[in-house]
Write a protein that holds these residues in place. Sequence first.
Motif, PDB file in Angstrom:
ATOM      1  N   ARG A  13      29.071  61.556  86.737  1.00  7.08           N
ATOM      2  CA  ARG A  13      28.789  62.470  85.736  1.00  7.08           C
ATOM      3  C   ARG A  13      27.800  63.325  86.167  1.00  7.08           C
ATOM      4  O   ARG A  13      26.566  63.022  86.534  1.00  7.08           O
ATOM      5  CB  ARG A  13      27.919  61.454  84.702  1.00  7.08           C
ATOM      6  N   CYS A  33      30.410  63.853  77.211  1.00  9.81           N
ATOM      7  CA  CYS A  33      31.096  62.636  77.055  1.00  9.81           C
ATOM      8  C   CYS A  33      31.144  62.153  75.449  1.00  9.81           C
ATOM      9  O   CYS A  33      30.388  61.523  74.755  1.00  9.81           O
ATOM     10  CB  CYS A  33      30.467  61.354  77.688  1.00  9.81           C
ATOM     11  N   SER A  77      32.882  60.796  73.292  1.00  8.21           N
ATOM     12  CA  SER A  77      33.218  59.442  72.577  1.00  8.21           C
ATOM     13  C   SER A  77      31.938  59.016  72.054  1.00  8.21           C
ATOM     14  O   SER A  77      31.827  58.153  71.293  1.00  8.21           O
ATOM     15  CB  SER A  77      34.186  58.632  73.412  1.00  8.21           C
ATOM     16  N   CYS A 113      35.970  64.376  79.921  1.00  6.50           N
ATOM     17  CA  CYS A 113      35.512  63.125  80.419  1.00  6.50           C
ATOM     18  C   CYS A 113      36.736  62.007  80.664  1.00  6.50           C
ATOM     19  O   CYS A 113      37.458  62.054  79.794  1.00  6.50           O
ATOM     20  CB  CYS A 113      34.561  62.496  79.358  1.00  6.50           C
ATOM     21  N   CYS A 171      36.038  58.799  81.022  1.00  5.92           N
ATOM     22  CA  CYS A 171      35.438  57.360  80.829  1.00  5.92           C
ATOM     23  C   CYS A 171      36.246  56.784  79.939  1.00  5.92           C
ATOM     24  O   CYS A 171      37.399  57.106  79.337  1.00  5.92           O
ATOM     25  CB  CYS A 171      34.089  57.459  80.132  1.00  5.92           C
ATOM     26  N   CYS A 227      36.441  57.888  76.161  1.00  2.00           N
ATOM     27  CA  CYS A 227      36.962  59.138  75.819  1.00  2.00           C
ATOM     28  C   CYS A 227      38.708  59.035  76.124  1.00  2.00           C
ATOM     29  O   CYS A 227      39.236  60.014  75.470  1.00  2.00           O
ATOM     30  CB  CYS A 227      36.431  60.034  76.735  1.00  2.00           C
TER      31      CYS A 227
HETATM   32 ZN   LIG Z   1      33.183  59.889  77.996  1.00  2.00          ZN
END
Ligand SMILES: [Zn+2]
Length: 661
Positions: free
Chosen positions: A261, A274, A276, A313, A315, A318
Amino acid sequence: MTTKTYAGRVYLLGSDPVVRFAAQELARYLKEISGSEIKVAKAKAYNKTREGWWVGLATDYTADSVKPSGNDDVIYVDAVKGHAVLSGSNGRAALYAVYRYLEELGCCWIRPGANGERLPRIAKPQTRRVALIEKPSARHRCICIEGSCAVEHVKAMIDYAAKRGFNGYFTQFRNSYTFFDRWYGMERHRKIKRTPFSSEAAHKHQETVKKEALKRGMMLHAVGHGWTCEPFGIKGEEWSAAGDKVSPEVAQYLAEVAGKRDLWRGVALNTQLCFSQLKVRELFTDAIVEYAQEHPLEEYIHVWQADGSNNHCECAECAKAIPSDWYVASLNLLDEKLTAAGLKTKIVFLAYVDLLWAPRKEKIANPERFVLMFAPITRSYANSFMSDKNSEPAPVPPYRRNKLEFPTAPADNLAMLAKWRRKFSGECVDFDYHLWGSSYSDPGQMALARVIHEDATGLGKMGMDGFISCQNQRVSFPTGITMEALGRGLWCADETFDEMASRYFHKVYGAKGTLVRLYLEEVSRAISRDLYTAPREPEKTEGIGQMRRASRKWLRIAELTAEMQPVIDKGVKSRDKIVAETWRALDHYAWFVVNYADFQRLAWRGDAAASAKYDEIADELDRRLPLLHDMLDTWSLKRQMQHTLWINGLPFTERIALPRP
Ligand SMILES: [Zn+2]
């Protein structure tokens, strides 16, 4: 013996400040055209028996002028035997009524900037019969700042824009810093040097620009990029790697890409969030609501994510939805907050690069609040949307996070828009870049003007309600045909390109208009298709080979220009100052286009002489800048030339991305 000089009256109806400006403009031009004393007088009510020019809103007349129709612009002009009604459905439409009337009298809006208009001499303009009822074909006709510009260039553009019927101006970012910095920090010095330019100065210029647009009743569009930076305490004014480090408190909100990140390649503006995380969506939307509260005059706020592509993103949260789903979720949250705050601000959202893939789960809850902006930045300008419409689009490829390839064919871009349109039925505009970097791919202007005109006149058929032109502000080298094509195309979709172009060239160059047009068309024919389809990266070696073979054709430009030179030499001697000026622009152009074609030929052949040619042209552009700056954005042109050298693996003197002092 005494001669009675005519003293005319422009009667101002109502109290709308834009109508007042329209009346002042009318009086100013009529005075110049007729040489008579013309004054503005405020009238309590319309009097159809009194001589004079009556300027007002449709509602100010008891006569059969047009009735207002919401926010749409409608103009009505009826001038007969000394009595003229000039009215509009709103303030800015009254201003367009004035400018269209003046145009019918013979005024010519050649291009923005000094010496950019030619006025007729008419002793008694009040005797001319003019009757117009017009409603522009496209509702949104907006110009967006790009390139390098002084505040004077933007003011000149807005002044011209109202005359050509544009009804919106988009300032980008909170202070338009990067565009002003390119001029004040670099271009204007005419040497390889950079001076500091402050955010405060940019802010002041942006305020001036907004005031100029509002004076003409134009709709303000604001911000765009930056919402992913500033709410998180990161400065986002320009697309450069400032070497900033982000704290862990901020980093937790940034997109996770390849396990990290951090700022995307060091550039804050290109760093996604990010989305989400609810906290991220809250901070993102709170900042927009706060901005909307502080800027009630900005009717359209653009809410875009970060710039750049394949930077979303990765992750686990996401990854459960595609970026446009998270985007729409943020927009719905924003709408709730704006409604709760009692704000009517319209929000413009963007289908662009990764966001071209339409949402799968989410849907805009309140379409009235939003305008969908389709921004096909990767498209080619060799063809218009309409001319490409019949070609079978490739199937929309599946969304693959951060491994996307973007469509270049207009038809493929439209196929992606169609998927969005199934999810959103509200207003939709094309945000397009014909007059940005691509404008130098057609030095003859005529191929590009045709594509612009086809795109502008085809909007209705594509289900779009308007156009935002993301463009350099100085695009009139050597003529104003591209802006004429855009403005007229948005105003009147029924007019053909040939009608528009012949009228323009005839008005500007008189009897030699056709000759000038043919010359520029030949220049376009010789080189533009090659440059539009040229590779944009050094790896595309096959394309470079094609360019090498095509480059022999470009020698034709020198022949064409040599044939034209005697006509130009005669033109610059015209006694009419404005006419002489339009020919002088062609004279500068004759020098430029021959050298530019030569530069392109050398560069695509991989000849090291291209680097020296670039320096020669750049130095000469600097020398001529005081004469050309209204017409040509030399900063952007140099950037494009450097890019060409880079693709061909040739060295160049850096004149664009100069280090900060
Ligand atoms: Zn994310």
